[in-house]
Design an enzyme around this catalytic site. Structure first.
Site, short mmCIF file in Angstrom:
data_model
loop_
_atom_site.label_atom_id
_atom_site.label_comp_id
_atom_site.label_asym_id
_atom_site.label_seq_id
_atom_site.Cartn_x
_atom_site.Cartn_y
_atom_site.Cartn_z
N ASP A 65 76.05 -11.21 76.75
CA ASP A 65 76.05 -9.95 77.39
C ASP A 65 75.00 -8.99 76.92
O ASP A 65 74.57 -9.17 75.89
CB ASP A 65 77.60 -9.20 77.04
CG ASP A 65 78.66 -9.84 77.77
OD1 ASP A 65 78.50 -10.42 78.75
OD2 ASP A 65 79.67 -9.69 77.38
N LYS A 110 74.12 -9.56 83.56
CA LYS A 110 73.47 -9.04 84.76
C LYS A 110 72.52 -10.24 85.29
O LYS A 110 72.16 -10.97 84.66
CB LYS A 110 72.47 -8.09 84.61
CG LYS A 110 72.94 -6.67 84.64
CD LYS A 110 72.14 -5.47 84.49
CE LYS A 110 72.75 -4.28 84.19
NZ LYS A 110 72.00 -3.32 83.51
N MET A 161 84.54 2.85 76.49
CA MET A 161 84.29 2.89 77.84
C MET A 161 84.81 4.37 78.53
O MET A 161 85.29 4.18 79.65
CB MET A 161 84.93 1.84 78.48
CG MET A 161 84.35 0.31 78.32
SD MET A 161 85.24 -0.90 79.04
CE MET A 161 86.83 -1.02 77.79
N1 SAH Z 1 84.14 -5.77 72.27
C1 SAH Z 1 83.29 -4.57 72.22
C2 SAH Z 1 83.88 -3.61 73.27
C3 SAH Z 1 83.64 -3.87 74.75
S1 SAH Z 1 83.77 -2.57 75.81
C4 SAH Z 1 83.48 -4.17 70.74
O1 SAH Z 1 84.31 -4.59 70.03
O2 SAH Z 1 82.71 -3.29 70.37
C5 SAH Z 1 82.37 -1.97 75.96
C6 SAH Z 1 82.25 -0.58 75.11
O3 SAH Z 1 82.02 -0.76 73.88
C7 SAH Z 1 81.25 0.41 75.69
O4 SAH Z 1 81.57 1.04 76.93
C8 SAH Z 1 81.27 1.35 74.57
O5 SAH Z 1 82.29 2.29 74.60
C9 SAH Z 1 81.40 0.56 73.47
N2 SAH Z 1 80.11 0.09 72.70
C10 SAH Z 1 79.72 -1.20 72.47
N3 SAH Z 1 78.49 -1.32 71.90
C11 SAH Z 1 78.40 0.17 71.75
C12 SAH Z 1 77.11 0.90 71.03
N4 SAH Z 1 75.90 0.10 70.48
N5 SAH Z 1 77.00 2.06 71.14
C13 SAH Z 1 77.90 2.93 71.62
N6 SAH Z 1 78.99 2.07 72.18
C14 SAH Z 1 79.24 0.87 72.30
#
Ligand code: SAH
Length: 344
Positions: free
Chosen positions: A123, A144, A255
């Site tokens: 991803d 993508k 998100m």
């Molecule tokens: N499984 C992931 C979350 C997936 S949902 C985890 O545990 O982190 C995707 C969301 O994660 C994004 O919309 C954002 O809110 C957050 N996110 C993931 N990586 C990020 C980053 N480097 N900086 C800011 N937000 C991040």
């Protein structure tokens, strides 16, 4: 110990059975070496010619008896022998939590799984840019596709299962932790339904690490003794706003940019103070990381220019970061002062 040697054009003999050595062969080929093979200590017809004196012997630990005397002879004549791990049994899936987007926050188990992979489906939130240095596997972007259409969840699951059934070690590399809004449970279920062996390697979730990148601890003694992680993918119900506002702890939203306005208004309606501090941390651990500090009453306008990926933090812990930043800046001022006094 890790060593980097330029192997371009160097003759490397990789010893070990075909299956066990397949990834070591790819790694040495990717490093530019001229690879020769010896799949049994006696040599096999398909191995082809052997070099007179290889630059290096890469000895894959394949469990076959009989390598010791051969490798001993190589060492005796001054040819270095590097031990290489065998590729695991083929045909399984590993869901790997990739952390918030920097290889620094990959776990040791994640690095190992990547090294042992034949195919990686990744991803965009995972630390994908550095994958070529971590694995010799085929890399498939399922975040993508050309034309910017996302590969559907069903198609991702189908691709993973088909690849594993074809005999590959499949890594599904996901952002953060696979089980935190990562659909990891569904991907495990798809593998189980198809009879494919699957395991999960936890990752560093952005819910904790991205606030930390901005200096915000999600809990802090005497400030907050709980934190709730919420998906902002869809607006919350009135009841959920009330529950959250009533808890009195830190609220972390993933998100959440698209529904920020509804969340702030909902929490206000549920009685949360307008001056409750809030932070929006965008692109944690990546180029362009940015923190916007506001409060519940002002956040909608303050964060108007913010975009995903971002983590929202609501709660008094945001002030802890502010206070610590103040201290850090004061310490830096003192350092500068000391340096200039010493220099003069
Ligand atoms: N499984 C992931 C979350 C997936 S949902 C985890 O545990 O982190 C995707 C969301 O994660 C994004 O919309 C954002 O809110 C957050 N996110 C993931 N990586 C990020 C980053 N480097 N900086 C800011 N937000 C991040």
């Amino acid at each position: 110990m890790q060593l980097s040697i330029d192997l371009t054009g160097r003759e490397v003999l990789v010893t070990g059975s075909e299956h066990a050595a397949r990834q070591a062969v790819r790694r040495y080929e990717a490093a530019g070496a001229v690879v020769y093979r010896l799949s049994t200590p006696q040599g096999a017809a398909h191995d082809g010619p052997l070099p007179e004196r290889p630059f290096l012997v890469a000895a894959v630990e394949d469990g076959q008896p009989g390598w010791d005397s051969l490798l001993g002879r190589c060492r005796d004549t001054g040819i270095p022998v590097a031990a290489e791990p065998a590729a695991g049994a083929p045909g399984h899936v590993t869901l790997v939590g990739g952390g918030p987007g920097t290889t620094e926050l990959l776990t040791v188990a994640a690095v190992k799984a990547l090294r042992d992979a034949d195919v990686v489906f990744y991803d965009r939130l995972a630390p994908y840019q550095e994958l070529p240095s971590l694995t010799s596997a085929e890399l498939v972007d399922v975040g993508k596709k050309p034309g910017h259409h996302k590969v559907s969840q069903g198609d991702i699951e189908k691709l993973m299962v088909e690849s594993a059934l074809a005999g590959n070690n499949v890594v599904r590399l996901k952002g953060g932790d696979p089980y935190v809004f990562g659909r990891g449970g569904e991907e495990v279920a798809a593998c189980v339904a198809a009879g494919v062996k699957v395991r999960v390697i936890s990752g560093v979730t952005s819910a904790i690490s991205v606030p930390a990148a901005a200096g915000i601890p999600v809990t802090h003694r005497e400030v907050s003794h709980m934190f709730t992680v919420v998906s902002g993918h869809a607006p919350l119900t009135e009841k959920e706003h009330q529950h959250l506002a009533g808890l009195g702890g830190t609220i972390v939203v993933l998100m959440g940019i698209g529904t920020l306005h509804q969340l702030a208004a909902g929490l206000r309606r549920a009685g949360m103070r307008a001056d409750m501090p809030m932070a929006v941390v965008e692109r944690g651990y990546r180029p362009g990381q940015r923190t916007t500090i506001a409060d519940l009453g002002t956040v909608t306008s303050a964060a108007a220019g913010c975009s995903n990926p971002a983590v929202l933090v609501i709660g008094e812990v945001v002030r802890v970061a502010e206070a610590n930043r103040g201290h850090a800046e004061a310490a830096a001022d003192l350092d500068r002062l000391a340096a200039s006094l010493l220099g003069s």
